[in-house]
Design an enzyme around this catalytic site. Structure first.
Site, PDB file in Angstrom:
ATOM      1  N   LYS A 187      48.292  -6.422   1.643  1.00 19.50           N
ATOM      2  CA  LYS A 187      48.695  -6.405   3.053  1.00 19.50           C
ATOM      3  C   LYS A 187      49.948  -7.249   3.222  1.00 19.50           C
ATOM      4  CE  LYS A 187      43.874  -6.210   4.463  1.00 19.50           C
ATOM      5  NZ  LYS A 187      42.732  -6.930   5.000  1.00 19.50           N
ATOM      6  N   GLU A 205      33.351  -5.840   5.322  1.00 17.34           N
ATOM      7  CA  GLU A 205      32.617  -4.856   4.518  1.00 17.34           C
ATOM      8  C   GLU A 205      31.165  -5.279   4.341  1.00 17.34           C
ATOM      9  OE1 GLU A 205      34.686  -2.546   4.010  1.00 17.34           O
ATOM     10  OE2 GLU A 205      33.874  -1.265   2.434  1.00 17.34           O
ATOM     11  N   SER A 240      41.838   4.203   7.944  1.00 13.47           N
ATOM     12  CA  SER A 240      41.619   3.955   6.513  1.00 13.47           C
ATOM     13  C   SER A 240      42.927   3.490   5.883  1.00 13.47           C
ATOM     14  CB  SER A 240      41.069   5.189   5.836  1.00 13.47           C
ATOM     15  OG  SER A 240      41.941   6.243   6.057  1.00 13.47           O
ATOM     16  N   LEU A 241      42.941   3.337   4.587  1.00  9.16           N
ATOM     17  CA  LEU A 241      44.148   2.866   3.898  1.00  9.16           C
ATOM     18  C   LEU A 241      44.706   3.977   3.022  1.00  9.16           C
ATOM     19  CD1 LEU A 241      42.763  -0.569   2.663  1.00  9.16           C
ATOM     20  CD2 LEU A 241      44.588  -0.280   4.322  1.00  9.16           C
ATOM     21  N   GLU A 297      43.756  -8.665  -1.665  1.00  5.66           N
ATOM     22  CA  GLU A 297      42.303  -8.830  -1.492  1.00  5.66           C
ATOM     23  C   GLU A 297      41.547  -7.754  -2.267  1.00  5.66           C
ATOM     24  OE1 GLU A 297      41.982  -8.461   2.797  1.00  5.66           O
ATOM     25  OE2 GLU A 297      43.733  -9.745   3.033  1.00  5.66           O
ATOM     26  N   LYS A 321      39.132  -4.820  -3.015  1.00  5.47           N
ATOM     27  CA  LYS A 321      38.611  -3.789  -2.111  1.00  5.47           C
ATOM     28  C   LYS A 321      37.160  -3.514  -2.485  1.00  5.47           C
ATOM     29  CE  LYS A 321      39.668   0.768  -0.254  1.00  5.47           C
ATOM     30  NZ  LYS A 321      38.391   1.423  -0.528  1.00  5.47           N
ATOM     31  N   ARG A 327      31.918   2.221  11.492  1.00  2.83           N
ATOM     32  CA  ARG A 327      33.253   2.794  11.626  1.00  2.83           C
ATOM     33  C   ARG A 327      33.213   4.177  12.287  1.00  2.83           C
ATOM     34  NH1 ARG A 327      36.496   5.985   7.940  1.00  2.83           N
ATOM     35  NH2 ARG A 327      38.661   5.774   8.545  1.00  2.83           N
ATOM     36  N   CYS A 333      43.222  38.759   0.410  1.00  3.42           N
ATOM     37  CA  CYS A 333      43.760  39.905   1.158  1.00  3.42           C
ATOM     38  C   CYS A 333      44.574  40.849   0.287  1.00  3.42           C
ATOM     39  CB  CYS A 333      44.585  39.428   2.350  1.00  3.42           C
ATOM     40  SG  CYS A 333      46.130  38.639   1.882  1.00  3.42           S
ATOM     41  N   GLU A 339       0.836  -1.216   0.000  1.00  3.66           N
ATOM     42  CA  GLU A 339       0.000   0.000   0.000  1.00  3.66           C
ATOM     43  C   GLU A 339       0.864   1.257   0.000  1.00  3.66           C
ATOM     44  OE1 GLU A 339      -3.950  -1.564   2.405  1.00  3.66           O
ATOM     45  OE2 GLU A 339      -2.091  -1.203   3.473  1.00  3.66           O
TER      46      GLU A 339
HETATM   47  S1  IVH Z   1      41.705  -3.687   5.703  1.00  2.01           S
HETATM   48  C1  IVH Z   1      43.462  -0.292   8.713  1.00  2.01           C
HETATM   49  N1  IVH Z   1      40.788  -5.075   3.759  1.00  2.01           N
HETATM   50  O1  IVH Z   1      38.677  -0.035   2.672  1.00  2.01           O
HETATM   51  C2  IVH Z   1      42.536  -0.513   7.575  1.00  2.01           C
HETATM   52  N2  IVH Z   1      39.853  -2.906   4.094  1.00  2.01           N
HETATM   53  O2  IVH Z   1      40.210   2.673   3.031  1.00  2.01           O
HETATM   54  C3  IVH Z   1      42.207  -1.952   7.475  1.00  2.01           C
HETATM   55  N3  IVH Z   1      38.055  -2.324   2.551  1.00  2.01           N
HETATM   56  O3  IVH Z   1      37.577   1.218   5.752  1.00  2.01           O
HETATM   57  C4  IVH Z   1      41.246  -2.190   6.407  1.00  2.01           C
HETATM   58  N4  IVH Z   1      38.090  -4.219   1.435  1.00  2.01           N
HETATM   59  O4  IVH Z   1      36.016  -0.291   4.445  1.00  2.01           O
HETATM   60  C5  IVH Z   1      40.701  -3.902   4.406  1.00  2.01           C
HETATM   61  N5  IVH Z   1      40.087  -6.476   2.094  1.00  2.01           N
HETATM   62  C6  IVH Z   1      39.982  -5.313   2.731  1.00  2.01           C
HETATM   63  C7  IVH Z   1      39.052  -4.306   2.369  1.00  2.01           C
HETATM   64  C8  IVH Z   1      39.024  -3.099   3.077  1.00  2.01           C
HETATM   65  C9  IVH Z   1      37.498  -3.032   1.556  1.00  2.01           C
HETATM   66  C10 IVH Z   1      37.650  -0.953   2.934  1.00  2.01           C
HETATM   67  C11 IVH Z   1      37.312  -0.764   4.392  1.00  2.01           C
HETATM   68  C12 IVH Z   1      38.215   0.306   4.910  1.00  2.01           C
HETATM   69  C13 IVH Z   1      38.631   0.978   3.632  1.00  2.01           C
HETATM   70  C14 IVH Z   1      40.007   1.579   3.822  1.00  2.01           C
END
Ligand code: IVH
Length: 673
Positions: free
Chosen positions: A283, A175, A83-84, A115, A117, A138, A404, A36
């Protein structure tokens, strides 16, 4: 039906729609079925399509997504969710690896856990005694919001773990995302899949979250009471055994060449995946090395995100505006005809600097190709010169500061023997209005005083109203005037007062950072605050221009010292420092004060082996010790590496200071390498 009747019906339907929104989102008690509700929404949209004069700001056609709730409880992450750093090229990756070797002071061999992203929303899941007890967003990296019930609606997230090897207490991170095919069904409500996932997670009513099919892929841990894995890749396999979904495309690679090859292949493959991927994460696979490498203020040293190339679109430059930054840099910005790039409407593109405009010959009126990658600011990649008007003229960059009027300069870099590409206002102080506003925005920002309720827009508004002209004005606001402003009420004024009051207690490191001095970021502010210890010492040095006292700080060089000198030679800036010292309560650093090296002062001479000075220093500090930069009677240990400075050794021996080797230092710390 005549126009007036149609309008009446339309308004009634909007009223009805708002009533059901309230029932659903605020009271969590819907009184009509979803079917509805959808019918009502469609009726409104159809009426609008048939009668172009019908408009209402509350219409479902304006409503992008569901309004997220503001009322979640806050949660301080045990381990910050950082963050990365980003890499876009092979060069960036080589640099990343070089930094690792430098930090470890060795060309160690290691491989990478690679991995995909996923472009979603990160979430943290805390399990105690095998049960999910907290699910948290986060947030700003330090404090998130408790969204446990919403996360529990995601099928991929186990609520209870059966495996007998599961740690007693562990925080698993991963994620949350929405699959492309599921997004198609709801695409009218959200700008992109990432927004859909975020909006859905922040619903007050978990039933609403449940309606949008979310997924979860686990990839790391935050806090863990016992980790039996030596490698990230083993940890990923263990996650799968425990019942979490992990990415099927994870892979171990040995070096940058292998990585580049994989990145190339994956860049095409990503379009076949059923979820959005904006790059690959690399990593360092060895968890012990990860632990040694640790973090800078906002990202791990052991990981990097390698982005895929960006989306782009063509549009027209309507104007070129010059923005003046916090440290006086003049940044040209192209105001372009709004264009949709990868689901985001873009109307500004950075032109970087004067050189860039010249090199690409970008002019007002030009048709340009604009690129946008992830969170990176959109930029112009090329001009379509064929479409250029005949009478168009090259852009002339202003020679005086548009704010200025001071002279602007391109600095000469002695080491590269080149002029800087960036032009700067020479009045880098609170004396230039635009610089002052930007410095105040920095002063209140998250990493500095972190004043909730006083965002960038409010600073601009209060500046125009003469309420804030200098940082100290924040602590002497005319609240009776603010109360009367549009959008402000008793509650928001009282909240603002409370957060301003709370911000008055601040660490010395954050305070030094908050001043917004060029080249003094969080890391350097820490080095300075570790050295001066108290705000009084800092003020004395600034007042008496004794910046040579910073000469011996490892990591602070000529550039930083010159910048401090320039900043405090300006009386206005110095005055602000003194005023703030009197208003704020500035604490010394909150390091672990009771570690095994409590009250012990160390100094290094000579090259260490297998560990950099930066790492050794950070190890000492983690255990409550201090490092000094010159030999004095306050020194407890002189740590000698290869080729130590003879003079330092002699001085230390004269003063009866213990001289120790690197091995002894490591033993003191109960560490092995
Ligand atoms: S490791 C200390 N692994 O990317 C940071 N992050 O810019 C450790 N993300 O906030 C994060 N895939 O939301 C990690 N395999 C992965 C990821 C991943 C996506 C995102 C995550 C993080 C952002 C970092």
């Amino acid at each position: 039906m005549n126009e007036i009747d149609i309008k009446k019906i339309y308004n009634l339907k909007i009223k009805e729609y708002l009533k059901h929104n309230k029932q659903y989102y605020e009271k969590s008690r819907p009184i009509i079925t979803d079917k509805e509700y959808d019918k009502l929404k469609n009726e409104i949209i159809n009426l609008e399509n048939e009668n172009l004069n019908l408009k209402n700001k509350n219409s479902p056609s304006h409503n992008v997504g569901f309004k997220p709730s503001k009322s979640f409880d806050k949660y301080k992450h045990k381990v910050p969710m950082l963050s990365l750093s980003n890499a876009f090229s092979k060069e960036d990756l080589i640099n990343f690896e070089k930094k690792i070797f430098n930090y470890l002071n060795a060309n160690l061999k290691f491989n990478y856990s690679v991995e995909p992203k996923i472009d979603g929303i990160s979430a943290s899941l805390t399990y105690k005694n095998k049960k999910l007890i907290y699910g948290v967003s986060r947030g700003d990296g330090k404090v998130g919001e408790i969204i446990t019930e919403n996360l529990k609606t995601i099928n991929d997230i186990p609520i209870e773990i059966k495996d007998k090897n599961f740690p007693n207490e562990i925080e698993i991170r991963g994620e949350v995302f929405i699959k492309k095919k599921d997004f198609l069904k709801i695409k009218d409500n959200f700008a992109n899949p990432r927004n859909a996932a975020s909006g859905s997670l922040r619903q007050k009513n978990p039933l609403v979250t449940k309606k949008i099919p979310l997924n979860f892929i686990a990839y790391t841990f935050g806090y863990i009471n016992k980790n039996s894995n030596k490698y990230q890749s083993d940890f990923l396999n263990e996650l799968e055994k425990w019942g979490f979904k992990i990415n099927k495309d994870n892979i171990i690679l040995n070096n940058i060449n292998e990585i580049i090859e994989f990145h190339k292949k994956f860049e095409d493959k990503r379009f076949d995946l059923d979820y959005d991927v904006d790059g690959l994460v690399y990593k360092v696979n060895d968890l012990k090395l990860q632990d040694r490498l640790g973090f800078t203020s906002n990202a791990p040293r052991w990981a990097i995100a390698h982005k895929f190339s960006a989306d782009n679109a063509f549009t027209q430059v309507m104007n070129i505006e010059i923005q003046v930054g916090r440290t006086g840099a003049l940044t040209p910005v192209a105001k372009v005809k709004p264009v949709n790039i990868g689901g985001v409407i873009v109307s500004n593109a950075t032109l970087h600097n004067e050189e860039e405009i010249k090199r690409k010959d970008i002019r007002v009126g030009d048709f340009v190709k604009i690129e946008r990658a992830g969170d990176v600011i959109p930029h112009v990649i090329e001009v379509n010169k064929k479409k250029r008007e005949k009478n168009s003229k090259p852009y002339k960059f202003p020679e005086n500061c548009p704010s200025c009027g001071s002279k602007t300069l391109k600095e000469y870099n002695k080491s590269t023997k080149k002029y800087d590409a960036v032009r700067r206002c020479t009045n880098d102080s609170f004396g230039c209005d635009r610089i002052a506003i930007e410095k105040i925005k920095h002063f209140i920002s998250k990493e500095a005083l972190n004043i909730d309720g006083l965002g960038k827009k409010v600073v601009e508004k209060f500046w125009k109203l003469n309420l804030i002209k200098k940082p100290q004005d924040i602590f002497n606001l005319d609240y009776s005037k603010i109360k009367k402003l549009d959008g402000w009420g008793i509650l928001s004024v009282s909240n603002l007062k409370t957060s301003i009051e709370a911000s008055k207690t601040i660490s010395l490191q954050k305070f030094i950072y908050s001043l917004g001095i060029r080249y003094i970021g969080i890391e350097n502010a820490k080095l300075l605050s570790d050295n001066v210890k108290t705000i009084s010492n800092f003020v004395e040095i600034a007042k008496n221009k004794q910046f040579y006292k910073f000469n011996n700080i490892d990591g602070i060089g000529e550039t930083q010292i010159n910048s401090l000198k320039n900043f405090f030679t300006n009386e206005l800036n110095l005055n602000i420092l003194i005023k703030l010292k009197n208003i704020l309560s500035i604490e010394s650093n909150n390091l672990n004060k009771n570690g095994i090296l409590k009250n012990k002062n160390f100094m290094f001479t000579g090259k260490l082996e297998g560990i950099s000075r930066a790492e050794a220093k950070s190890l000492i500090e983690k255990n409550s010790g201090n490092t000094l930069s010159s030999v004095s009677k306050n020194l407890d240990y002189l740590v000698i590496g290869m080729k130590p400075t003879k003079k330092k050794l002699e001085q230390a021996k004269k003063l009866g200071i213990k001289v120790i080797s690197q091995e002894i230092l490591i033993k003191l710390l109960n560490k092995t390498y």
